[in-house]
Every structure is written in structure tokens, then in C-alpha cells.
Design an enzyme around this catalytic site. Structure first.
Site, PDB file in Angstrom:
ATOM      1  N   LYS A 186       0.521  15.104 -10.359  1.00  0.00           N
ATOM      2  CA  LYS A 186       1.428  14.611 -11.402  1.00  0.00           C
ATOM      3  C   LYS A 186       2.534  15.625 -11.704  1.00  0.00           C
ATOM      4  CE  LYS A 186      -0.389  10.569 -12.173  1.00  0.00           C
ATOM      5  NZ  LYS A 186       0.334   9.319 -11.846  1.00  0.00           N
ATOM      6  N   TYR A 230      -5.548  15.804  -9.594  1.00  0.00           N
ATOM      7  CA  TYR A 230      -4.741  14.929 -10.445  1.00  0.00           C
ATOM      8  C   TYR A 230      -3.601  15.706 -11.094  1.00  0.00           C
ATOM      9  CZ  TYR A 230      -3.668  11.264 -13.838  1.00  0.00           C
ATOM     10  OH  TYR A 230      -3.043  10.282 -14.580  1.00  0.00           O
ATOM     11  N   SER A 246       1.734  11.941 -16.235  1.00  0.00           N
ATOM     12  CA  SER A 246       0.671  12.206 -17.195  1.00  0.00           C
ATOM     13  C   SER A 246       0.921  13.530 -17.891  1.00  0.00           C
ATOM     14  CB  SER A 246      -0.682  12.264 -16.480  1.00  0.00           C
ATOM     15  OG  SER A 246      -1.688  12.754 -17.337  1.00  0.00           O
ATOM     16  N   ARG A 289      -6.972   2.918 -22.344  1.00  0.00           N
ATOM     17  CA  ARG A 289      -8.259   2.295 -22.039  1.00  0.00           C
ATOM     18  C   ARG A 289      -8.125   1.396 -20.796  1.00  0.00           C
ATOM     19  NH1 ARG A 289     -11.001  -0.264 -27.203  1.00  0.00           N
ATOM     20  NH2 ARG A 289     -10.246   1.777 -27.934  1.00  0.00           N
ATOM     21  N   ASP A 342       0.868  -1.164   0.000  1.00  0.00           N
ATOM     22  CA  ASP A 342       0.000   0.000   0.000  1.00  0.00           C
ATOM     23  C   ASP A 342       0.908   1.217   0.000  1.00  0.00           C
ATOM     24  OD1 ASP A 342      -1.650   2.153   0.533  1.00  0.00           O
ATOM     25  OD2 ASP A 342      -2.796   1.141   2.106  1.00  0.00           O
TER      26      ASP A 342
END
Length: 238
Positions: free
Chosen positions: A165, A161, A146, A195, A62
Site C-alpha cells: 500500500k 500489506y 490504506s 466491515r 484479473d
């Protein structure tokens, strides 16, 4: 199991891109440690890859729990004695729903929880496992980032997000600078819109495509780059 093979650990690897990274690394002849937070899901995923004839084993990890991280590192030190590749793949996008999409509506808890997984998680995992790379002066650290974290192309929306990143990219650069003069490399990668459960079924890329550059960076030769941000095996702007 052979101890001659390179040893790779992938976080958040029970599905999606992480699962495919494990598959591709295994096919390249690496011994892969597939990690996941949930024991049942992780063990099942590792079993599927083992059934394909790949050398894959499961360990619980974790990335938000320091005790879990340290326990995993100690078990690898005890059982294997080294680590050659670390792919920090585990990540979340909590503000993919309406809640928190605008920075003016950002929920502090949402941003904090995202940061814990996407930024602090990779930092703490790397910190704990790096001594196993230093032991043989070899390591390839790949942080799955990303394009949504690129400052050069920053847009609105998804603040938790995006911020997490961007910060992960900062972690990559700092790691690379502090590891200069060693054979341990650290790079960030944008796998593209893939996907997966996170990317959704409208994403144009399959996990195989998303994993390709990650695996490339995980197996770089000694003269390969460090401290860069890549997509499709090409350097991109921060």
C-alpha cells in the site's frame, strides 16, 4: 444504453467496498463497469445492482494477468470508446494470518503475491486504460490504499500489506505528476477499517462509509485535488 453518461470501471467489485462503490456511482447516474476475477461472482453482483435500476454491467478482469487487463481494455474501447473513472479497488491481505505478521518472519512469496495484486495490478490496469481517458482529456483515477501504508504512522506487522500500500501511494503520486496539465486526476484513499471479508466483523465502518470518499474522489470537479491521500474527504499525511 446512453453514451452520454460518465463511464466508470471498478476492480474487485463483486463484494464489499467495491460492490458498494458501484452502487453509489450508479446512484449518481454513472454507467458502471463492475469487474471481478471470477465470472460467476461478478455477473451475480452486477445483476443485483441492475435489479436496483442501476446501469451496471460485468466484465471479467484479473488485475494480475496482463492478457486479461488488455482484453478488458480492448473490449471497452470497442464497445464504448472511452472511460472516465477508474477505481483500483481490488486488493488482498495475505498476511492477516499468523504467517508473515512480523517483518522478520516475512515470506517472500506472500509479499510478492500481495504486491502483484495491490501495487502492480493498479499500475498495469491504469496503464492499459489511460488512453481511453486521454481521448477526451477527462479522467478520475482512485487508488484504494490504506492507513496501514502511511509512512508517517507506520507500525510493525503485516509487512506484505503495508509495503504494497505504501508503494501504491507512490504510484498515485507519480501518476499525478505525469498527468499535470491534463484533466485527469489521480488520488489515493484510505477507506478506514471497514466491515468486509478482509476487515472482519469487528470493523467499525460499514461499506457505505468506506465507499463515500472513494466516490467523492471519483466524481471530483475540474478544480478538485490530484496527487493526494484522503480519508473522510480530508487530506491525510503520506
Amino acid at each position: 444504453m446512453s453514451t452520454e453518461k460518465k463511464i466508470a470501471l471498478v476492480t474487485g467489485a463483486n463484494r464489499g467496498i467495491g460492490f458498494e462503490i458501484c452502487r453509489q456511482l450508479g446512484r449518481k447516474g454513472l454507467r458502471v463497469i463492475l469487474t471481478a476475477r471470477k465470472v460467476d461472482a461478478g455477473a451475480k453482483a452486477a445483476g443485483l445492482l441492475e435489479s436496483e435500476g442501476l446501469e451496471v454491467e460485468f466484465r471479467q478482469l484479473d488485475v494480475t494477468d496482463v492478457k486479461s487487463i488488455d482484453a478488458c481494455a480492448k473490449s471497452i474501447d470497442r464497445d464504448i470508446g472511452r472511460l472516465d473513472v477508474l477505481v483500483n479497488n481490488a486488493g488482498i491481505m495475505l498476511d492477516s494470518s499468523k504467517r508473515g505478521e512480523s517483518i522478520f518472519q516475512a515470506d517472500a512469496d506472500l509479499v510478492r503475491d500481495t504486491f502483484d495484486v495491490n501495487t502492480l495490478g493498479p499500475l498495469m490496469v491504469t496503464k492499459s486504460l489511460l488512453p481511453l481517458m486521454r481521448r477526451n482529456d477527462y479522467g478520475r483515477i482512485v487508488n484504494v490504499s490504506s492507513g496501514m501504508g502511511q509512512l508517517s504512522e507506520m507500525d510493525g506487522g503485516y509487512p506484505g500489506y503495508r509495503i504494497s500500500k505504501t508503494a501504491l501511494n507512490a504510484v498515485t503520486v507519480i501518476l499525478a505528476r505525469e498527468l499535470e496539465g491534463t484533466n485527469i486526476k489521480a488520488n489515493s484513499v484510505c477507506p478506514g477499517w471497514v466491515r468486509t471479508d478482509m476487515g472482519g466483523d469487528k470493523a467499525p465502518r460499514m461499506p457505505e462509509q468506506g465507499a463515500d470518499t472513494i466516490v467523492w474522489l471519483a466524481t471530483l470537479p475540474e478544480d478538485g485535488p490530484s496527487g493526494g491521500f484522503f480519508r473522510d474527504r480530508r487530506r491525510i499525511d503520506w
